[in-house]
Design an enzyme around this catalytic site. Sequence first.
Site, PDB file in Angstrom:
ATOM      1  N   HIS A 196       0.994  -1.051   0.073  1.00  0.00           N
ATOM      2  CA  HIS A 196       0.312   0.039  -0.077  1.00  0.00           C
ATOM      3  C   HIS A 196       0.748   1.287  -0.037  1.00  0.00           C
ATOM      4  CE1 HIS A 196      -2.919  -2.726   1.990  1.00  0.00           C
ATOM      5  NE2 HIS A 196      -3.057  -2.858   0.872  1.00  0.00           N
ATOM      6  N   GLU A 199       1.479   4.229   2.528  1.00  0.00           N
ATOM      7  CA  GLU A 199       1.983   3.588   3.940  1.00  0.00           C
ATOM      8  C   GLU A 199       3.616   3.801   3.733  1.00  0.00           C
ATOM      9  OE1 GLU A 199      -1.874   0.789   4.433  1.00  0.00           O
ATOM     10  OE2 GLU A 199       0.129  -0.263   4.340  1.00  0.00           O
ATOM     11  N   HIS A 289       3.811  -2.769   6.856  1.00  0.00           N
ATOM     12  CA  HIS A 289       2.341  -1.669   6.646  1.00  0.00           C
ATOM     13  C   HIS A 289       2.176  -0.687   7.494  1.00  0.00           C
ATOM     14  CE1 HIS A 289       0.114  -4.239   3.583  1.00  0.00           C
ATOM     15  NE2 HIS A 289       1.005  -5.050   3.881  1.00  0.00           N
ATOM     16  N   GLU A 365       2.022  -3.551  11.422  1.00  0.00           N
ATOM     17  CA  GLU A 365       1.495  -2.469  11.177  1.00  0.00           C
ATOM     18  C   GLU A 365       2.071  -1.308  12.130  1.00  0.00           C
ATOM     19  OE1 GLU A 365      -1.121  -1.735   9.077  1.00  0.00           O
ATOM     20  OE2 GLU A 365      -1.729  -3.603   8.481  1.00  0.00           O
TER      21      GLU A 365
HETATM   22 ZN   LIG Z   1      -1.608  -1.589   4.343  1.00  0.00          ZN
END
Ligand SMILES: [Zn+2]
Length: 407
Positions: A196, A199, A289, A365
């Site tokens: 992504h 990010e 991420h 994350e």
């Molecule tokens: Zn992500």
Amino acid sequence: MLFLEWWNCRYRLNRLWLRSYGLWFKGKNMIRISSNFDGGNIDCDQCDDPAEIRLRILPDAKTDILQWFYFRLSGAEGRACCMSIVNAGAASYPKGWEGYRAVASYDRENWFRIDTEYLDGLLTLQMTPEQNSVYIAFFAPYSMERHADLIARAQRSPRASVSVLGQTLDGQDMDLLTIGEEGPGKKAFWFIARQHPGEAMAEYWMEGFIARLLDAADQVSQELLDAAVFYVVPNMNPDGSRRGHLRSNAGGANLNREWQAPEMDRCPEVYVVREKMHQTGVDFCLDVHGDETLPYNFLIGTQGIPGWDTRRDMLLTDFKRTWQLVNPDFQTVHGYPMPPKGKGNPALCGNYVAETFDCFAMTLEMPFKDAADTPDNITGWSPERSRRLGASVLDVLYKLEDRITVN
Ligand SMILES: [Zn+2]
């Protein structure tokens, strides 16, 4: 006669000078918003009045996904600016605006937080720039030029080699760093980031991780490289990164939903990386991420795969605990609820890799906002702290490496 010509000439020159000065003066004080650069994203509805600048985030290509913004505000030195993002309510994660503060930078290297408020679908950013040009973004951006520098710098190390796995839809290279010597009995450790593209903290994480892995004076890295080869893709989504997307590639695909059956014409990024994984095998995989909503660093396991077992469950618990012990920015309390065994989405990178290679895979994350347990009021979660977190994962791997087995 001569006098008249001289007078006429002087008069014209004066007029010309006055006109240029007027234009310059007007230019210096005209507020401009621009985003036509690497990673930029904004549309300006109105910026004549600094107290009422109205902006709009553009969606990722071929989708209605939006949240990443990155623009330059110029001509506003010393003027109180109030910038409203009028479609913030249509963002992919509206909860991401709660308790959130945008970042700004004069030199594009040092990013600090600015006053931000979210009310009735309107995200309002306020600042009085100290200089005539300031960059403002959702998080400290990581440009494709910076990515090229990262790859070029890594290649200078005798420990690393660079290969291009293929091209994206926009024709950019998919870079792979191979760190360490391949050989019999060596484990294959995979690290990927920025599926992504918005990010950006994930690639700052990579900077810290790669720098430590290439540090010849670091014995932790040395011992890990004796045991394993590190395959590193610091940017899985170059097109989304350059286009200023939040989550998608140039064709509108969310790469982290494509791992089960990636198609070359839809998401070559996943296709070529997956092919390479099948060549090398995978003993460990970490997919890095950022999370728009939760103000915490946390790991996501692959409990939802059909083959989830006690060995991996214990390893996951110990991995989390150890990371928390070596870096207080990491925590184990907050995270996502996990699906029961067999109910996980098999198209996620972590699930696909863990199930296919019967290995240990996780997703990390990091926050867009800040780490709530260890907050920094000036920077929030930042590039530097992402780098430190990336470097510290090597301490965790060092302690647990012997339990990550060759298949
Ligand atoms: Zn992500």
